[in-house]
Design an enzyme around this catalytic site. Structure first.
Site, mmCIF file in Angstrom:
data_model
loop_
_atom_site.group_PDB
_atom_site.id
_atom_site.type_symbol
_atom_site.label_atom_id
_atom_site.label_comp_id
_atom_site.label_asym_id
_atom_site.label_seq_id
_atom_site.Cartn_x
_atom_site.Cartn_y
_atom_site.Cartn_z
ATOM 1 N N THR A 144 0.949 -1.114 0.061
ATOM 2 C CA THR A 144 0.055 -0.112 -0.212
ATOM 3 C C THR A 144 0.620 1.399 0.076
ATOM 4 O O THR A 144 0.642 2.001 -0.927
ATOM 5 C CB THR A 144 -0.948 0.178 1.276
ATOM 6 O OG1 THR A 144 -1.563 -1.183 1.129
ATOM 7 C CG2 THR A 144 -1.945 1.188 1.334
ATOM 8 N N ILE B 138 5.463 -4.629 9.940
ATOM 9 C CA ILE B 138 5.497 -4.075 8.631
ATOM 10 C C ILE B 138 5.457 -2.782 8.737
ATOM 11 O O ILE B 138 4.043 -2.255 9.089
ATOM 12 C CB ILE B 138 4.655 -4.784 7.563
ATOM 13 C CG1 ILE B 138 5.127 -6.431 7.624
ATOM 14 C CG2 ILE B 138 4.728 -4.464 6.127
ATOM 15 C CD1 ILE B 138 4.340 -7.260 6.622
ATOM 16 N N LYS C 93 -0.447 -10.223 8.106
ATOM 17 C CA LYS C 93 -0.125 -9.031 8.636
ATOM 18 C C LYS C 93 -1.447 -8.363 9.310
ATOM 19 O O LYS C 93 -2.530 -8.156 8.568
ATOM 20 C CB LYS C 93 0.290 -7.966 7.535
ATOM 21 C CG LYS C 93 0.597 -6.510 7.576
ATOM 22 C CD LYS C 93 0.926 -5.835 6.529
ATOM 23 C CE LYS C 93 0.909 -4.147 6.911
ATOM 24 N NZ LYS C 93 1.206 -3.561 5.507
ATOM 25 N N ARG D 88 -8.986 0.252 5.123
ATOM 26 C CA ARG D 88 -8.706 0.566 3.912
ATOM 27 C C ARG D 88 -9.616 -0.266 2.853
ATOM 28 O O ARG D 88 -9.914 0.211 1.987
ATOM 29 C CB ARG D 88 -7.167 0.391 3.324
ATOM 30 C CG ARG D 88 -6.347 1.723 3.731
ATOM 31 C CD ARG D 88 -4.921 1.422 3.234
ATOM 32 N NE ARG D 88 -3.907 2.627 3.495
ATOM 33 C CZ ARG D 88 -3.819 3.486 2.612
ATOM 34 N NH1 ARG D 88 -4.456 3.845 1.503
ATOM 35 N NH2 ARG D 88 -2.847 4.421 3.155
ATOM 36 N N TYR E 245 -3.197 -10.158 4.569
ATOM 37 C CA TYR E 245 -3.023 -8.663 5.085
ATOM 38 C C TYR E 245 -4.308 -8.329 5.206
ATOM 39 O O TYR E 245 -5.198 -8.050 4.204
ATOM 40 C CB TYR E 245 -2.255 -7.947 3.694
ATOM 41 C CG TYR E 245 -2.151 -6.558 4.172
ATOM 42 C CD1 TYR E 245 -2.332 -5.843 5.204
ATOM 43 C CD2 TYR E 245 -1.871 -5.837 3.028
ATOM 44 C CE1 TYR E 245 -2.180 -4.420 5.327
ATOM 45 C CE2 TYR E 245 -1.499 -4.284 3.129
ATOM 46 C CZ TYR E 245 -1.746 -3.839 4.322
ATOM 47 O OH TYR E 245 -1.566 -2.348 4.579
ATOM 48 N N TYR F 199 -13.044 -3.046 -2.154
ATOM 49 C CA TYR F 199 -14.362 -2.607 -2.939
ATOM 50 C C TYR F 199 -15.331 -3.427 -3.130
ATOM 51 O O TYR F 199 -16.441 -3.181 -3.057
ATOM 52 C CB TYR F 199 -13.792 -1.760 -4.234
ATOM 53 C CG TYR F 199 -14.779 -1.024 -4.865
ATOM 54 C CD1 TYR F 199 -15.336 0.283 -4.354
ATOM 55 C CD2 TYR F 199 -15.454 -1.739 -6.029
ATOM 56 C CE1 TYR F 199 -16.248 0.969 -5.215
ATOM 57 C CE2 TYR F 199 -16.590 -0.908 -6.443
ATOM 58 C CZ TYR F 199 -16.791 0.427 -6.317
ATOM 59 O OH TYR F 199 -17.889 1.030 -6.886
#
Length: 300
Positions: A53, A212, A170, A147, A142, A116
């Site tokens: 990202t 991370i 993550k 987000r 992840y 989305y």
């Protein structure tokens, strides 16, 4: 010990989700990228994420995405593990990116929860299962609901942990109670990594293996020390170093990331001013915040 068990031991410490430097006109700046990679490794960073990202994966073309991963692998040259961001909200595209990452020699693939589309938990499970079965390389889940909107449940993570080449997660929820529960539930099968700088050290104290990080883009030496000490159980020493830079964990998100961290690296004379729409260069008011943060951390 299987090949995947060996790979899991490589996932630890301070892992930088590296920005993708760009020239003022928005082209990928490979010269600056190479210098950033070298600086990170020389500063003690334990592994690098290419095109996550923070690396503006959303606005790189498929070809650029693949080219940047290949550049990382060649420049790193085995000095630290390379984690390739290969997630997508299109499963076929995620498979294509992951296959390319394997072909060029990346050590791991990092796949974000499909965004989305708002898939169900079953859809999330089938997405990851399809990628894992299509590409035989170690893969990292992840979860970043801030987000992606969709939140991968613990139950889904536990199901995915049974797939041999899914080796880590993550967790970027920033929820320590949830992180603790995740470690207790799947920590014997998956490496749990933080993806949230403000809470990362506390999560390592609870059993996570590393972080991370966005902050380590600009403070790689301090971050590598913090997480090396924490993994050695030297929490007081880790806390002391973290106190000197913990404001960065907040300030680097004063606007949408990676806008602040790109400005910071530019201020540190590491990169040019390139960033791609719909992201824009950091506003004047936020530049003041970052200037003060850098001075406080003795980075300028």
């Amino acid at each position: 010990m299987t090949a995947y068990d060996h790979k899991q031991t490589m996932l630890k410490g301070s892992i930088t989700a590296l920005i993708t430097p760009m020239t003022a006109d928005g082209a990928v700046d490979y010269e600056a990228l190479g210098k950033l990679i070298d600086w990170q490794i020389e500063s003690g960073t334990h592994a690098l994420v290419a095109v996550g990202t923070t690396g503006e994966s959303a606005t790189l073309s498929m070809k650029e995405h693949g080219d940047v991963i290949e550049f990382f692998v060649k420049r790193v040259a085995g000095r630290v593990p390379v984690i390739a961001g290969t997630g997508a909200n299109n499963t076929a595209e995620a498979i294509e990116l992951t296959a390319h990452a394997k072909a060029v020699g990346a050590d791991f693939a990092l796949l974000v929860v499909p965004y989305y589309n708002k898939p169900t938990q079953e859809g999330i499970y089938q997405h990851y299962k399809a990628v894992a079965e299509a590409v035989d390389m170690p893969q990292i889940l992840y979860n970043v609901p801030g987000r992606t909107v969709v939140d991968m449940s613990e139950e889904t993570v536990a199901r995915l942990a049974d797939i041999p080449n899914i080796v880590a997660i993550k967790d970027a929820t920033g929820n320590l109670e949830r992180g603790k529960s995740l470690i207790e539930r799947v920590g014997d099968r998956l490496v749990v990594l933080s993806g949230d700088d403000p809470t990362a050290l506390e999560l390592v104290k609870l059993g996570a293996k590393g972080n991370i990080s966005v902050t380590s883009n600009i403070a790689p030496n301090a971050m590598s020390q913090i997480f090396s000490l924490a993994l050695a159980g030297k929490f007081d020493e880790a806390d002391l170093i973290n106190e000197g830079i913990c404001h960065l964990h907040k300030d680097l998100f004063c606007e949408s990331s990676p806008q602040p961290v790109k400005y910071a690296l530019h201020k540190m004379d590491k990169i040019d001013t390139g960033i791609r729409l719909p992201l824009v260069w950091l506003s004047k008011s936020s530049q003041v915040i970052i200037d003060n943060a850098l001075q406080k951390a003795n980075l300028i």
